[in-house]
Write a protein that holds these residues in place. Sequence first.
Motif, mmCIF file in Angstrom:
data_model
loop_
_atom_site.group_PDB
_atom_site.id
_atom_site.type_symbol
_atom_site.label_atom_id
_atom_site.label_comp_id
_atom_site.label_asym_id
_atom_site.label_seq_id
_atom_site.Cartn_x
_atom_site.Cartn_y
_atom_site.Cartn_z
ATOM 1 N N ASN A 1 0.825 -1.207 0.000
ATOM 2 C CA ASN A 1 0.000 0.000 0.000
ATOM 3 C C ASN A 1 0.858 1.256 0.000
ATOM 4 O O ASN A 1 0.572 2.218 -0.711
ATOM 5 N N ASN A 2 1.916 1.268 0.787
ATOM 6 C CA ASN A 2 2.780 2.446 0.827
ATOM 7 C C ASN A 2 3.601 2.590 -0.450
ATOM 8 O O ASN A 2 3.913 3.707 -0.865
ATOM 9 N N SER A 3 3.952 1.470 -1.083
ATOM 10 C CA SER A 3 4.620 1.554 -2.389
ATOM 11 C C SER A 3 3.688 2.204 -3.413
ATOM 12 O O SER A 3 4.121 3.047 -4.213
ATOM 13 N N ALA A 4 2.417 1.803 -3.398
ATOM 14 C CA ALA A 4 1.443 2.407 -4.317
ATOM 15 C C ALA A 4 1.342 3.910 -4.082
ATOM 16 O O ALA A 4 1.284 4.704 -5.029
ATOM 17 N N ARG A 5 1.346 4.329 -2.817
ATOM 18 C CA ARG A 5 1.258 5.756 -2.510
ATOM 19 C C ARG A 5 2.481 6.513 -3.019
ATOM 20 O O ARG A 5 2.357 7.600 -3.611
ATOM 21 N N GLU A 6 3.674 5.963 -2.780
ATOM 22 C CA GLU A 6 4.892 6.664 -3.193
ATOM 23 C C GLU A 6 5.020 6.742 -4.711
ATOM 24 O O GLU A 6 5.408 7.769 -5.265
ATOM 25 N N VAL A 7 4.713 5.629 -5.399
ATOM 26 C CA VAL A 7 4.732 5.658 -6.860
ATOM 27 C C VAL A 7 3.705 6.660 -7.364
ATOM 28 O O VAL A 7 3.956 7.425 -8.306
ATOM 29 N N GLY A 8 2.529 6.692 -6.734
ATOM 30 C CA GLY A 8 1.506 7.658 -7.126
ATOM 31 C C GLY A 8 1.974 9.090 -6.932
ATOM 32 O O GLY A 8 1.747 9.947 -7.792
ATOM 33 N N GLY A 9 2.635 9.379 -5.798
ATOM 34 C CA GLY A 9 3.136 10.726 -5.563
ATOM 35 C C GLY A 9 4.152 11.158 -6.602
ATOM 36 O O GLY A 9 4.086 12.274 -7.138
ATOM 37 N N ALA A 10 5.102 10.277 -6.906
ATOM 38 C CA ALA A 10 6.106 10.597 -7.932
ATOM 39 C C ALA A 10 5.453 10.773 -9.298
ATOM 40 O O ALA A 10 5.801 11.681 -10.061
ATOM 41 N N LEU A 11 4.484 9.901 -9.606
ATOM 42 C CA LEU A 11 3.793 9.985 -10.891
ATOM 43 C C LEU A 11 2.997 11.282 -10.989
ATOM 44 O O LEU A 11 2.991 11.947 -12.042
ATOM 45 N N GLY A 12 2.335 11.675 -9.903
ATOM 46 C CA GLY A 12 1.527 12.887 -9.929
ATOM 47 C C GLY A 12 2.355 14.132 -10.171
ATOM 48 O O GLY A 12 1.981 14.997 -10.979
ATOM 49 N N VAL A 13 3.492 14.250 -9.466
ATOM 50 C CA VAL A 13 4.362 15.408 -9.677
ATOM 51 C C VAL A 13 4.856 15.449 -11.122
ATOM 52 O O VAL A 13 4.847 16.506 -11.770
ATOM 53 N N ALA A 14 5.276 14.289 -11.656
ATOM 54 C CA ALA A 14 5.807 14.256 -13.016
ATOM 55 C C ALA A 14 4.730 14.583 -14.053
ATOM 56 O O ALA A 14 4.956 15.368 -14.979
ATOM 57 N N VAL A 15 3.543 13.987 -13.900
ATOM 58 C CA VAL A 15 2.480 14.193 -14.888
ATOM 59 C C VAL A 15 1.962 15.629 -14.841
ATOM 60 O O VAL A 15 1.847 16.304 -15.878
ATOM 61 N N LEU A 16 1.653 16.123 -13.646
ATOM 62 C CA LEU A 16 1.121 17.478 -13.552
ATOM 63 C C LEU A 16 2.156 18.518 -13.948
ATOM 64 O O LEU A 16 1.814 19.537 -14.562
ATOM 65 N N ALA A 17 3.434 18.278 -13.631
ATOM 66 C CA ALA A 17 4.484 19.199 -14.065
ATOM 67 C C ALA A 17 4.619 19.195 -15.575
ATOM 68 O O ALA A 17 4.863 20.244 -16.200
ATOM 69 N N SER A 18 4.447 18.036 -16.192
ATOM 70 C CA SER A 18 4.525 17.961 -17.654
ATOM 71 C C SER A 18 3.355 18.698 -18.305
ATOM 72 O O SER A 18 3.530 19.406 -19.307
ATOM 73 N N VAL A 19 2.148 18.530 -17.749
ATOM 74 C CA VAL A 19 0.991 19.263 -18.268
ATOM 75 C C VAL A 19 1.212 20.759 -18.107
ATOM 76 O O VAL A 19 0.934 21.559 -19.019
ATOM 77 N N PHE A 20 1.720 21.158 -16.940
ATOM 78 C CA PHE A 20 2.008 22.567 -16.693
ATOM 79 C C PHE A 20 3.014 23.104 -17.709
ATOM 80 O O PHE A 20 2.817 24.187 -18.286
ATOM 81 N N ALA A 21 4.100 22.358 -17.935
ATOM 82 C CA ALA A 21 5.144 22.822 -18.852
ATOM 83 C C ALA A 21 4.642 22.904 -20.289
ATOM 84 O O ALA A 21 5.071 23.770 -21.060
ATOM 85 N N ALA A 22 3.716 21.996 -20.664
ATOM 86 C CA ALA A 22 3.205 21.992 -22.039
ATOM 87 C C ALA A 22 2.279 23.165 -22.305
ATOM 88 O O ALA A 22 2.173 23.632 -23.442
ATOM 89 N N ARG A 23 1.607 23.676 -21.270
ATOM 90 C CA ARG A 23 0.614 24.730 -21.480
ATOM 91 C C ARG A 23 1.018 26.084 -20.878
ATOM 92 O O ARG A 23 0.353 27.083 -21.138
#
Length: 484
Positions: A402-424
């Motif tokens: 469960n904690n692995s899922a949370r940490e992977v999710g946190g890293a994924l969220g920062v990367a994805v949202l930062a990429s969307v931010f950078a694209a727009r």
Amino acid sequence: MSDTRHSPRRPRAVVVWTLLLTSAATFMASLDNLVVTTALPIIREDLGGDLAALEWIVNGYTLPFACLLLFASALGDRYGRRLVFASGVALFTLASAGAALAGSTDALIAARAVQGAAAAALIPLSLTLISAAVPPERRGAAFGIWGAVNGLAIAGGPLVGGTITEHLSWHWIFWLNIPIGLLVLPLVLTRLPESRGPVKRLDAAGTALASAGLFGVVLAIVRAHEHGWTATSVLAGFALGAVLLYAFVRHESRTPEPLLPLGLFRSRAFTAINITSLLMYAGMFGSIFLLTQFLQLIMGYSPMEAGVRMLPWTAMPMIVAPLAGALTDRIGGRPVVASGLLLMAIGMGWFALYADPAVSYAGMVPAFILCGIGMAMFFAPSGAMAMGAVPPGMQGIASGVNNSAREVGGALGVAVLASVFAARGGYASGQEFTDGLVPALWVAVGLLVVSAAVITWLPRRGDGRPAPASGDPTDARPADRVPA
């Protein structure tokens, strides 16, 4: 020490000490996940280093944390959860001293990596220690207290980091951990009961495959923002990680004593709460990463002022999480978590609709409050749901998953949202920043709505109370039949 399924009812003093000590230790670990974010500009002035080096001060903690959670959980099941937890406290305290004394960005990154490795023992084992000490009918409330402290640490990291950096020095971000660790360590060894899982030997091959596979995936995620999602090195990391994780699944299906019994995923409850955790952390971490910058860069607040203005969000877990945990004991976790996720989605949507370079802080306060209440309603039941979805003997490894899922999710969220931010958008002006922030927040809204939909897949029975003991400790199916 025998399996926790056969543990007698613990005295009240043991329950209180367990909650106090596990909460204090996990507060350190969770706080340091984001505490450096508001201190990075000052660290750059003091130690030098380019933007990539500064990002690795954050990522250097996340990588070992995410990759070693399963390994640490397995060590606890095999050699004793109290022993491994105490070792994590000691290592985290030493690594904090190393970070405080760092004279270069390389030394700081190395110390942060050791911190992350130690935190991998603290977070999952805190849940199993609580499960072993607290009676089943009170675990929802106990996990509510744990969730309140954990949520406060995660959301309060920018405030603590900004305040200490502004009034003392960035070094004190890490010195703060030393007295906590020195106080907690002897009490952990003398006040907490020991417990073990049913594991007779450590699955060395499975541990190596899982850790290496997670490392490849998480490394690719955190590098994607810097190099692009289609960069050769990023795609290679994803591919290598996927191959290793596939090999891990094949190995686990054949070995007699697996690191991760695949039968756990026969439980709809276990599968649903882990998918939900990944998506929720992706939406939350990515949003906090951008909103703290919005408060400072666009609204003009100092690091401490920005942290103070997030208090309507960050203070909510302390108030709401214990209440939500107690409610979970009465009605089950599914309606509490689903409602919390929808409240967070509404709050994020409020931010997206209201975001503007000339926005007033007063107009953001309702969104902060909604997000804080929603986050608390997730944190409080989710630990109890993850533990209750599996037989007691498998709670250690379930906590690691469960904690692995949370940490992977946190890293994924920062990367994805930062990429969307950078694209727009970008940092050239307030309007350009807002142009990138708004679509990124709508992505976060989508992640939270999907996570709320996933949690409704959870069976009506078995959504927050421990599973009955099963003759087969790897059989997670009884968890789906626990009365709600």
